[in-house]
Design a protein around this motif. Structure first.
Motif, PDB file in Angstrom:
ATOM      1  N   GLN A 106       0.833  -1.195   0.000  1.00 12.21           N
ATOM      2  CA  GLN A 106       0.000   0.000   0.000  1.00 12.21           C
ATOM      3  C   GLN A 106       0.873   1.251   0.000  1.00 12.21           C
ATOM      4  O   GLN A 106       2.008   1.245   0.494  1.00 12.21           O
ATOM      5  CB  GLN A 106      -0.951   0.021   1.200  1.00 12.21           C
ATOM      6  N   LEU A 107       0.323   2.309  -0.563  1.00 10.46           N
ATOM      7  CA  LEU A 107       0.965   3.621  -0.601  1.00 10.46           C
ATOM      8  C   LEU A 107       0.064   4.612   0.123  1.00 10.46           C
ATOM      9  O   LEU A 107      -1.164   4.515   0.012  1.00 10.46           O
ATOM     10  CB  LEU A 107       1.174   4.068  -2.046  1.00 10.46           C
ATOM     11  N   ASP A 108       0.662   5.573   0.856  1.00  9.75           N
ATOM     12  CA  ASP A 108      -0.173   6.542   1.565  1.00  9.75           C
ATOM     13  C   ASP A 108       0.258   7.973   1.270  1.00  9.75           C
ATOM     14  O   ASP A 108       1.225   8.216   0.530  1.00  9.75           O
ATOM     15  CB  ASP A 108      -0.188   6.260   3.068  1.00  9.75           C
ATOM     16  N   GLY A 109      -0.466   8.919   1.846  1.00  7.70           N
ATOM     17  CA  GLY A 109      -0.228  10.323   1.588  1.00  7.70           C
ATOM     18  C   GLY A 109       0.971  10.907   2.308  1.00  7.70           C
ATOM     19  O   GLY A 109       1.309  12.078   2.111  1.00  7.70           O
ATOM     20  N   ASN A 110       1.624  10.120   3.150  1.00  6.02           N
ATOM     21  CA  ASN A 110       2.836  10.557   3.840  1.00  6.02           C
ATOM     22  C   ASN A 110       4.107  10.070   3.156  1.00  6.02           C
ATOM     23  O   ASN A 110       5.207  10.188   3.702  1.00  6.02           O
ATOM     24  CB  ASN A 110       2.810  10.079   5.296  1.00  6.02           C
ATOM     25  N   GLY A 111       3.930   9.480   1.962  1.00  6.63           N
ATOM     26  CA  GLY A 111       5.087   8.999   1.223  1.00  6.63           C
ATOM     27  C   GLY A 111       5.656   7.700   1.749  1.00  6.63           C
ATOM     28  O   GLY A 111       6.851   7.433   1.615  1.00  6.63           O
ATOM     29  N   ARG A 112       4.796   6.878   2.331  1.00  5.94           N
ATOM     30  CA  ARG A 112       5.245   5.593   2.874  1.00  5.94           C
ATOM     31  C   ARG A 112       4.777   4.436   1.994  1.00  5.94           C
ATOM     32  O   ARG A 112       3.648   4.443   1.497  1.00  5.94           O
ATOM     33  CB  ARG A 112       4.733   5.385   4.299  1.00  5.94           C
ATOM     34  N   LEU A 113       5.653   3.478   1.834  1.00  2.00           N
ATOM     35  CA  LEU A 113       5.340   2.229   1.139  1.00  2.00           C
ATOM     36  C   LEU A 113       5.374   1.109   2.166  1.00  2.00           C
ATOM     37  O   LEU A 113       6.404   0.855   2.794  1.00  2.00           O
ATOM     38  CB  LEU A 113       6.354   1.960   0.029  1.00  2.00           C
ATOM     39  N   PHE A 114       4.237   0.462   2.364  1.00  2.00           N
ATOM     40  CA  PHE A 114       4.117  -0.678   3.282  1.00  2.00           C
ATOM     41  C   PHE A 114       3.934  -1.923   2.424  1.00  2.00           C
ATOM     42  O   PHE A 114       3.136  -1.920   1.478  1.00  2.00           O
ATOM     43  CB  PHE A 114       2.908  -0.479   4.194  1.00  2.00           C
ATOM     44  N   PHE A 115       4.686  -2.989   2.723  1.00  2.00           N
ATOM     45  CA  PHE A 115       4.502  -4.227   1.961  1.00  2.00           C
ATOM     46  C   PHE A 115       4.654  -5.439   2.872  1.00  2.00           C
ATOM     47  O   PHE A 115       5.400  -5.396   3.858  1.00  2.00           O
ATOM     48  CB  PHE A 115       5.445  -4.305   0.758  1.00  2.00           C
ATOM     49  N   ALA A 116       3.902  -6.479   2.537  1.00  2.00           N
ATOM     50  CA  ALA A 116       3.826  -7.660   3.394  1.00  2.00           C
ATOM     51  C   ALA A 116       3.564  -8.901   2.551  1.00  2.00           C
ATOM     52  O   ALA A 116       3.046  -8.814   1.431  1.00  2.00           O
ATOM     53  CB  ALA A 116       2.709  -7.489   4.420  1.00  2.00           C
ATOM     54  N   CYS A 117       3.893 -10.051   3.115  1.00  2.00           N
ATOM     55  CA  CYS A 117       3.617 -11.333   2.463  1.00  2.00           C
ATOM     56  C   CYS A 117       3.156 -12.329   3.523  1.00  2.00           C
ATOM     57  O   CYS A 117       3.630 -12.307   4.655  1.00  2.00           O
ATOM     58  CB  CYS A 117       4.866 -11.886   1.777  1.00  2.00           C
ATOM     59  N   GLY A 118       2.237 -13.199   3.125  1.00  2.00           N
ATOM     60  CA  GLY A 118       1.727 -14.207   4.046  1.00  2.00           C
ATOM     61  C   GLY A 118       0.228 -14.080   4.227  1.00  2.00           C
ATOM     62  O   GLY A 118      -0.478 -13.623   3.330  1.00  2.00           O
ATOM     63  N   GLU A 119      -0.260 -14.463   5.406  1.00  2.00           N
ATOM     64  CA  GLU A 119      -1.698 -14.440   5.678  1.00  2.00           C
ATOM     65  C   GLU A 119      -1.990 -13.635   6.940  1.00  2.00           C
ATOM     66  O   GLU A 119      -1.432 -13.899   8.000  1.00  2.00           O
ATOM     67  CB  GLU A 119      -2.245 -15.862   5.821  1.00  2.00           C
TER      68      GLU A 119
END
Length: 222
Positions: A106-119
């Motif tokens: 996901q990308l947000d308005g604060n310039g952060r990229l969050f990424f994850a894998c799994g369940e």
């Protein structure tokens, strides 16, 4: 994808989270969403090179809606302030719908990229299947946890919502009982991407997702 435009839009949406503002800015949203679909389409193509099961994922189904589900939330803001996607073989996002382990970002308005894998928060029957798989394939599970690329990219499995006691039917003395107590079986990280372009985002996600592929494959076997 124009990340500067996306950041500005999501930042403004966070400050004006109401239907009137959203409708007025709908043309901006439509353009950005179309660009986001293109990014997800490219990611699916690249992920399929090391995980062929992903090749059939429909990019539009892999996107989360911008509208929030407010039925059970005290926060009545109508819109999410992120653009997000969960990439799974059949395009469905929930394990209860057959989604299983996912590549998420996901990308947000604060310039952060969050990424994850799994369940994340699998339903009870699926959770029991994963825990049983740990018992039946302890060596395989430990091999995933020890994977150097996975550890370098993400560290270890997240412990959010971990049970205080062993789940019913599982031996408290088992060597892997602390993992069996987990409610989520996922790895994740978050980074600041100010000044990046979409090519850098895509490259970062592909490298991270490939590092987590052993976890995804192990979970699919559960």
């Amino acid at each position: 994808m124009h990340l500067i435009d996306l950041k500005a839009y999501l930042s403004e949406l966070a400050e004006n989270n109401n239907r009137a503002w959203f409708v007025m800015n709908k043309p901006r949203y439509d353009i950005l969403r179309a660009e986001f679909v293109q990014l997800v389409t490219s990611l699916i193509t690249e992920i399929a090179r090391f995980d062929p099961a992903i090749a059939g994922c429909d990019p539009k189904k892999a996107l989360f809606r911008i509208n929030r589900d407010m039925r059970f939330s005290q926060d009545k803001s109508p819109y999410k302030t992120t653009f997000s996607s969960s990439i799974v073989p059949n395009g469905r996002k929930k394990p209860s719908e057959g989604g299983g382990p996912a590549y998420y970002f996901q990308l947000d308005g604060n310039g952060r990229l969050f990424f994850a894998c799994g369940e994340y928060m699998p339903p009870s029957d699926r959770l029991k299947a994963i825990r049983t798989h740990i018992l039946n394939d302890s060596a395989g599970f430990q091999s995933v946890l020890a994977d150097k690329k996975l550890k370098r990219e993400f560290g270890t499995l997240q412990e959010e919502g971990k049970l205080q006691r062993p789940p019913k039917g599982f031996d408290a003395s088992h060597a892997l009982i602390e993992y069996i107590k987990l409610k989520n079986f996922m790895v994740w990280t978050e980074i600041q991407i100010d000044g990046w372009d979409s090519a850098q985002v895509q490259s970062t996600l592909i490298n991270a997702f490939q590092s987590a592929q052993p976890l995804v494959q192990w979970l699919r076997a559960a």
